[in-house]
Design a protein around this motif. Structure first.
Motif, PDB file in Angstrom:
ATOM      1  N   LEU A 161       7.234   4.693  -3.889  1.00 27.29           N
ATOM      2  CA  LEU A 161       6.621   5.226  -2.680  1.00 27.29           C
ATOM      3  C   LEU A 161       5.142   5.410  -2.973  1.00 27.29           C
ATOM      4  O   LEU A 161       4.770   6.136  -3.895  1.00 27.29           O
ATOM      5  CB  LEU A 161       7.232   6.573  -2.298  1.00 27.29           C
ATOM      6  CG  LEU A 161       8.725   6.636  -1.984  1.00 27.29           C
ATOM      7  CD1 LEU A 161       9.117   8.071  -1.634  1.00 27.29           C
ATOM      8  CD2 LEU A 161       9.072   5.705  -0.832  1.00 27.29           C
ATOM      9  N   GLY A 162       4.295   4.716  -2.203  1.00 29.16           N
ATOM     10  CA  GLY A 162       2.857   4.918  -2.333  1.00 29.16           C
ATOM     11  C   GLY A 162       2.148   3.999  -3.295  1.00 29.16           C
ATOM     12  O   GLY A 162       0.929   4.107  -3.453  1.00 29.16           O
ATOM     13  N   ARG A 163       2.864   3.089  -3.941  1.00 30.98           N
ATOM     14  CA  ARG A 163       2.217   2.183  -4.893  1.00 30.98           C
ATOM     15  C   ARG A 163       2.612   0.742  -4.590  1.00 30.98           C
ATOM     16  O   ARG A 163       3.753   0.473  -4.212  1.00 30.98           O
ATOM     17  CB  ARG A 163       2.619   2.526  -6.319  1.00 30.98           C
ATOM     18  CG  ARG A 163       1.957   1.638  -7.371  1.00 30.98           C
ATOM     19  CD  ARG A 163       2.376   2.023  -8.779  1.00 30.98           C
ATOM     20  NE  ARG A 163       1.746   1.157  -9.772  1.00 30.98           N
ATOM     21  CZ  ARG A 163       1.946   1.242 -11.090  1.00 30.98           C
ATOM     22  NH1 ARG A 163       2.784   2.169 -11.576  1.00 30.98           N
ATOM     23  NH2 ARG A 163       1.338   0.412 -11.920  1.00 30.98           N
ATOM     24  N   SER A 164       1.679  -0.182  -4.795  1.00 27.95           N
ATOM     25  CA  SER A 164       1.905  -1.598  -4.536  1.00 27.95           C
ATOM     26  C   SER A 164       2.158  -2.354  -5.834  1.00 27.95           C
ATOM     27  O   SER A 164       1.630  -1.990  -6.888  1.00 27.95           O
ATOM     28  CB  SER A 164       0.685  -2.205  -3.828  1.00 27.95           C
ATOM     29  OG  SER A 164       0.757  -3.615  -3.783  1.00 27.95           O
ATOM     30  N   GLY A 165       2.927  -3.413  -5.726  1.00 23.61           N
ATOM     31  CA  GLY A 165       3.120  -4.287  -6.869  1.00 23.61           C
ATOM     32  C   GLY A 165       1.917  -5.155  -7.166  1.00 23.61           C
ATOM     33  O   GLY A 165       1.852  -5.784  -8.222  1.00 23.61           O
ATOM     34  N   PHE A 166       0.953  -5.182  -6.271  1.00 25.17           N
ATOM     35  CA  PHE A 166      -0.294  -5.911  -6.477  1.00 25.17           C
ATOM     36  C   PHE A 166      -1.326  -4.924  -7.034  1.00 25.17           C
ATOM     37  O   PHE A 166      -1.712  -3.968  -6.341  1.00 25.17           O
ATOM     38  CB  PHE A 166      -0.798  -6.530  -5.177  1.00 25.17           C
ATOM     39  CG  PHE A 166       0.014  -7.703  -4.708  1.00 25.17           C
ATOM     40  CD1 PHE A 166      -0.413  -9.007  -4.932  1.00 25.17           C
ATOM     41  CD2 PHE A 166       1.228  -7.505  -4.065  1.00 25.17           C
ATOM     42  CE1 PHE A 166       0.341 -10.090  -4.508  1.00 25.17           C
ATOM     43  CE2 PHE A 166       1.997  -8.587  -3.640  1.00 25.17           C
ATOM     44  CZ  PHE A 166       1.556  -9.880  -3.866  1.00 25.17           C
ATOM     45  N   PRO A 167      -1.801  -5.120  -8.265  1.00 23.58           N
ATOM     46  CA  PRO A 167      -2.669  -4.119  -8.907  1.00 23.58           C
ATOM     47  C   PRO A 167      -3.940  -3.804  -8.136  1.00 23.58           C
ATOM     48  O   PRO A 167      -4.467  -2.699  -8.246  1.00 23.58           O
ATOM     49  CB  PRO A 167      -2.995  -4.767 -10.264  1.00 23.58           C
ATOM     50  CG  PRO A 167      -1.882  -5.739 -10.510  1.00 23.58           C
ATOM     51  CD  PRO A 167      -1.486  -6.242  -9.156  1.00 23.58           C
ATOM     52  N   GLY A 168      -4.438  -4.739  -7.344  1.00 18.95           N
ATOM     53  CA  GLY A 168      -5.679  -4.495  -6.623  1.00 18.95           C
ATOM     54  C   GLY A 168      -5.527  -3.675  -5.355  1.00 18.95           C
ATOM     55  O   GLY A 168      -6.525  -3.255  -4.763  1.00 18.95           O
ATOM     56  N   ASP A 169      -4.301  -3.441  -4.932  1.00 21.28           N
ATOM     57  CA  ASP A 169      -4.086  -2.666  -3.711  1.00 21.28           C
ATOM     58  C   ASP A 169      -4.254  -1.180  -3.993  1.00 21.28           C
ATOM     59  O   ASP A 169      -3.948  -0.693  -5.091  1.00 21.28           O
ATOM     60  CB  ASP A 169      -2.673  -2.918  -3.166  1.00 21.28           C
ATOM     61  CG  ASP A 169      -2.522  -4.309  -2.572  1.00 21.28           C
ATOM     62  OD1 ASP A 169      -3.556  -4.931  -2.265  1.00 21.28           O
ATOM     63  OD2 ASP A 169      -1.371  -4.768  -2.429  1.00 21.28           O
ATOM     64  N   PRO A 170      -4.714  -0.427  -2.994  1.00 19.79           N
ATOM     65  CA  PRO A 170      -4.909   1.016  -3.209  1.00 19.79           C
ATOM     66  C   PRO A 170      -3.589   1.773  -3.251  1.00 19.79           C
ATOM     67  O   PRO A 170      -2.574   1.332  -2.689  1.00 19.79           O
ATOM     68  CB  PRO A 170      -5.738   1.437  -1.996  1.00 19.79           C
ATOM     69  CG  PRO A 170      -5.334   0.472  -0.929  1.00 19.79           C
ATOM     70  CD  PRO A 170      -5.105  -0.843  -1.629  1.00 19.79           C
ATOM     71  N   VAL A 171      -3.618   2.907  -3.920  1.00 23.48           N
ATOM     72  CA  VAL A 171      -2.500   3.835  -3.865  1.00 23.48           C
ATOM     73  C   VAL A 171      -2.558   4.559  -2.529  1.00 23.48           C
ATOM     74  O   VAL A 171      -3.640   4.870  -2.023  1.00 23.48           O
ATOM     75  CB  VAL A 171      -2.579   4.829  -5.042  1.00 23.48           C
ATOM     76  CG1 VAL A 171      -1.482   5.881  -4.942  1.00 23.48           C
ATOM     77  CG2 VAL A 171      -2.471   4.088  -6.368  1.00 23.48           C
ATOM     78  N   PHE A 172      -1.403   4.824  -1.952  1.00 18.44           N
ATOM     79  CA  PHE A 172      -1.368   5.521  -0.663  1.00 18.44           C
ATOM     80  C   PHE A 172      -1.967   6.914  -0.816  1.00 18.44           C
ATOM     81  O   PHE A 172      -1.607   7.673  -1.727  1.00 18.44           O
ATOM     82  CB  PHE A 172       0.067   5.622  -0.150  1.00 18.44           C
ATOM     83  CG  PHE A 172       0.197   6.373   1.152  1.00 18.44           C
ATOM     84  CD1 PHE A 172      -0.023   5.727   2.361  1.00 18.44           C
ATOM     85  CD2 PHE A 172       0.521   7.723   1.172  1.00 18.44           C
ATOM     86  CE1 PHE A 172       0.085   6.414   3.567  1.00 18.44           C
ATOM     87  CE2 PHE A 172       0.633   8.414   2.371  1.00 18.44           C
ATOM     88  CZ  PHE A 172       0.412   7.760   3.570  1.00 18.44           C
ATOM     89  N   ALA A 173      -2.888   7.245   0.059  1.00 15.10           N
ATOM     90  CA  ALA A 173      -3.487   8.576   0.088  1.00 15.10           C
ATOM     91  C   ALA A 173      -3.009   9.280   1.341  1.00 15.10           C
ATOM     92  O   ALA A 173      -3.227   8.800   2.449  1.00 15.10           O
ATOM     93  CB  ALA A 173      -5.007   8.483   0.083  1.00 15.10           C
ATOM     94  N   GLY A 174      -2.338  10.393   1.164  1.00 11.86           N
ATOM     95  CA  GLY A 174      -1.816  11.128   2.298  1.00 11.86           C
ATOM     96  C   GLY A 174      -0.530  11.831   1.921  1.00 11.86           C
ATOM     97  O   GLY A 174      -0.231  12.043   0.749  1.00 11.86           O
TER      98      GLY A 174
END
Length: 917
Positions: free
Chosen positions: A279-292
């Motif tokens: 929850l809140g993290r992408s498998g693509f390293p360049g994507d941002p972590v979910f903030a909220g």
């Protein structure tokens, strides 16, 4: 013992090893009180800024990195925030600068408001370090139905679900309440997969800013997807859900179906065994972590009906007909916890984690993950969008903590500073020497500022061998060896990346006695001053150095980075501690009275310190006091400069047998070791002199008064009287004039310092000149962007002073006009368009305002007849000047540069003219 005296003793004891190594020492800031005048006025603006600024804003990025409550504070922005230049990769540096400014403000004024802010910041940083040492804990906030978990932007935290939570389901429903805190694209709500080939996800925003569900077994190009129709509103709760069954997928937002796709052939079962569920993290390293915030996360192995989805809008899943997700169900109400219970009955708890794991050492402290430091170790070239000078930022934080300790004795600050160095030693001591040399040679990413100086200062307190060893790990051997040998390799280097290296080398010399450090620093200074120095004392163009003597050729809108002047002043004063060369303090006065003072705008502001980044020297340049969206390195050093204006006015011989008066500035020195005070009363540089009054016990010592190199003439020259009687001796420009006596209470010393208007030529173009009156650089104020052409010999005085050619502006000291051109001090922090350099043009031969009617001839080297005549000034009498004119004219006539009749006219004009003495 009074509190101020205790602090003085404490500061002196902390620096005992340094003082012992130097023949001259400075006084503590508290020992020198600024009187009313130019410096006090500028400083007051910065003190007000520091007193009023909310330090929770500075702490926001630190607390966010640790996953702590940021107390609703908004980060300062610019370089000190996630949305600034290079993704905020320098965040934390400004907080260190600010802490140093507060410490210096408290050290100077003793005002408790600054100490309170320091204590608050240090306490918060202790909490941050403690949080980083532990596993992350959920930050509980009011949720949609109860308590939710907040992922503060910048914390790099996510919720780790069991990798097998989806199992081999052929149908699926994902459901979550989310409250986005930012509008970054591709931040994930759910992400399940193995790599970037086999996965499924639900993103809060796709490239178009709307929610997206996708599933694929063959990478992004083969995603089967559902895209929303409108962005989710930030800072508001939204319910998002996806159902998938029988080849049909539906995306719901707040209970409404916004997209259906009947061609979704893939199911979770098609993905096979998965490596992660997040929850809140992408498998693509360049994507941002979910903030909220997340609330009520449920996963079912069936597709809920539209009616069941609608029920979820008004109640927790357990209170609806759908019931809790039977694959997994998380209420996320465990504020302060590291794990979250699963209500599905399968016992699949979720765990809060950091994307980067955690610090490698308990002393780590930063406003971003340790990954910047880790990544630097394998870099071969700079890229500040990936890594931006992490050891530079570490230096600012370390320096701020150390200054907080030195001025307030807060042991927590020392513990934090010592811990940071323990962590750096742990990290760097594992690296091969070749790796360190490569790292420190990388532009921007490898920059480490003045960290060596700070580490050595810490070592002087702790005595830990590891700290001195750490300081030496930053040796950049290629630079040190070249400078120690007198080899100039500065061309093409980033100026401010390298200047503070040499302050560190001087401190290493103090601690080790290794001569190459001292030699490198001395030689380096001579490679900058004067050959890479602009008239105002600044250096660099577009942040870099060119080859020596490239001055006029490098004038631009990006000259004289303010940080460079700050660091050159630090280096200069430290060199003076070792070798009392008056040239050091001549330079110090030049840079302080011109660039440093001029870099601070003369108005109050509660949001920004109002300090320049560059000071452009092109014609018509307007200074920018709010550069690059704010919180830059130069604004940071500008805050520090404005709270240390008094730090080099006086120095003492280490054995207290001499007092050096380096700068003429209204101030009072408390010299506790001699039980006296010295009060300097002056309006310098409006006033051409100063008065020093000595009070206290009888004391024998040498009073050493700096004779500026420019004080070469005027009425009577540099003069000193004691109690009204002139002191014997001939003060030489560019020296110290010593008055040796036993001083008694009430003794008064009067120093007269003659100012002259003079020009300084650019080293690469004699016709490009800048104007000085005593220590004050005068600039033309004119909106035009073409170089002004000015002549100055028209009313030159017998002394050679060019001032009679100017007309004073009534009621405005140091303001003049030359024809239609207005001239003003560079140090005035205005937004007027200025011309620091002009083209010298003397087309006609004029003496004492009388025009000879003869054109001013020019030699092949661009020297004019008038240049050669006035180069011999001062002249004691008019007759002496006329004789020199006649002799010079004869030489030019003989050389065929001037006709005989023209020469006679020139001599006659010189003889008939009237002159100011």
């Amino acid at each position: 013992m009074t509190a101020p005296l205790r602090r003085r003793v404490f500061l002196r004891t902390a620096a005992a090893s340094v003082a012992a190594a130097r023949p001259v020492r400075p006084f503590a800031l508290r020992d020198v009180t600024l009187g009313e005048g130019l410096f006090a006025t500028k400083r007051r603006l910065m003190l007000d800024y520091g007193r009023g600024y909310d330090v929770d804003r500075l702490l926001q990025v630190f607390r966010a990195n640790a996953g702590l409550d940021t107390r609703g504070a908004v980060a300062p922005g610019g370089w000190e925030g996630l949305d600034g230049e290079a993704n905020g990769n320098l965040r934390g540096h400004y907080t260190g600068h600010f802490l140093t400014m507060l410490a210096q403000a408290y050290g100077s004024t003793g005002e408790e408001a600054y100490a309170e802010k320091i204590r608050a910041m240090v306490g918060a940083l202790v909490e941050v370090r403690e949080a980083l040492r532990e596993e992350p804990r959920a930050l509980g906030v009011p949720g949609r139905f109860g308590t939710a978990v907040e992922q503060v932007r910048g914390c790099c935290q996510y919720i780790d679900l069991p990798a097998d939570v989806l199992g081999a389901a052929d149908a699926l429903t994902l459901s979550a309440w989310i409250r986005p805190a930012h509008t970054a694209n591709w931040a994930r709500v759910f992400d399940f997969g193995n790599d970037t080939t086999r996965y499924l996800y639900l993103a809060a925003r796709n490239a178009d800013g709307v929610p997206r569900f996708a599933i694929t077994t063959d990478g992004p190009g083969q995603e089967q997807a559902l895209d929303g129709t409108a962005p989710l509103p930030p800072h508001e709760w939204s319910h998002v859900a996806v159902t998938l069954t029988g080849g049909t997928g539906t995306l719901y937002v707040n209970g409404a179906a916004v997209r259906t796709n009947t061609a979704l052939s893939l199911t979770p079962a098609a993905l096979g065994a998965l490596a992660h569920g997040w929850l809140g993290r992408s498998g693509f390293p360049g994507d941002p972590v979910f903030a909220g915030a997340f609330d009520e996360v449920n996963i079912w192995s069936r597709a809920l009906t539209a009616a069941e989805i609608a029920e979820l809008q008004d109640a927790p899943a357990a209170d609806t007909s759908a019931g809790p997700g039977e694959l997994a169900s998380y209420g996320l109400g465990e504020g302060g916890a590291t794990t979250f219970a699963d209500a599905s009955g399968h016992g699949r708890p979720a765990t809060l984690r950091r994307t980067w794991g955690g610090p490698s050492h308990p002393g780590f402290l930063a406003a971003y993950p340790e990954t910047q430091f880790i990544t630097l170790e394998s870099m071969t070239k700079g890229d500040y969008t990936v890594v931006w000078a992490p050891y530079y930022t570490a230096h600012k934080i370390l320096r701020g903590l150390l200054d907080a300790y030195l001025h307030t004795e807060d042991a927590r600050a020392l513990d934090l500073a010592s811990g940071m160095c323990d962590w750096m030693h742990s990290r760097l001591s594992k690296l091969p020497a070749a790796t360190l040399q490569r790292m420190w040679g990388i532009f921007s990413s490898g920059e480490f500022g003045g960290i060596v100086e700070a580490i050595c200062d810490l070592h002087a307190i702790t005595g830990k061998a590891e700290h001195l060893a750490l300081a030496r790990m930053f040796d950049l051997d290629r630079l040190i060896d070249a400078c120690a040998a007198g080899e100039d390799i500065l061309g093409g280097l980033h100026a401010n990346q390298h200047i503070p290296i040499f302050t560190g080398l001087l401190r290493l010399y103090d601690e080790t006695g290794e001569e190459r450090y001292l030699e490198a620093a001395r030689n380096f200074w001579g490679m900058v001053v004067p050959t890479r120095m602009y008239g105002i004392g600044g250096t660099s163009t577009a942040e870099f150095w060119k080859e020596p003597k490239a001055i006029a050729a490098t004038l631009s809108d990006t000259n004289a980075e303010t940080c460079c002047a700050y660091n050159m002043l630090k280096l200069t004063r430290m060199l003076f501690f070792h070798q009392q060369d008056p040239a050091y303090m001549d330079y110090y006065e030049r840079a302080l009275y011109n660039q440093v003072l001029g870099s601070k705008q003369d108005r109050a502001d509660q949001e920004k310190p109002l300090v320049t980044y560059f000071i452009g020297l092109l014609p018509g340049h307007v200074r920018d006091y709010t550069p690059k969206a704010g919180t830059t390195c130069c604004e940071g050093t500008g805050m520090e400069s404005a709270t240390t204006y008094q730090d080099s006015v006086y120095f003492a011989a280490s054995d207290n047998t001499a007092l050096y008066v380096n700068l003429y500035s209204p101030s009072t020195l408390t010299w506790a070791d001699r039980d006296i005070t010295v009060t300097q009363t002056t309006r310098y540089p409006v006033e051409q002199g100063t008065t020093l009054t000595i009070r206290g016990q009888q004391a024998a010592f040498d009073l050493r008064l700096r004779v500026p190199a420019w004080a070469t003439g005027g009425s009577g020259g540099f003069r000193v009287t004691v109690n009204g009687k002139r002191v014997k001796g001939t003060p030489a420009p560019g020296s110290y004039f010593t008055v040796s006596r036993t001083w008694r209470d009430g003794d008064t010393v009067r120093v007269s310092i003659p100012f002259r208007l003079r020009v300084e030529q650019a080293l690469d173009d004699p016709a490009a000149q800048t104007l000085f009156y005593g220590p004050v650089n005068l600039v033309a104020r004119d909106p035009g962007q073409d170089c002004l052409r000015l002549g100055l010999y028209r009313n030159a005085a017998l002394s050679g002073d060019l001032l009679p050619s100017l007309t004073p502006v009534p009621g405005k000291p140091l303001h003049y006009t030359l024809g239609e051109v207005g001239l003003a001090p560079f140090h005035e922090g205005t937004e007027d368009p200025t011309h620091a350099y002009f083209r010298r043009t003397e087309p006609a031969i004029v003496f004492g305002g009388t025009d000879s009617g003869i054109a001013n001839p020019v030699k092949s080297d661009e020297t004019t007849l008038l240049d050669e005549i006035w180069a011999a000034a001062p002249f004691t009498t008019k007759a002496e000047l006329v004789r020199h004119v006649a002799a010079t004219v004869e030489e030019w006539v003989t050389a065929g540069l001037l006709g005989r009749a023209e020469g006679q006219t020139v001599v006659r004009t010189a003889r008939d003219a009237s002159y100011t003495p």
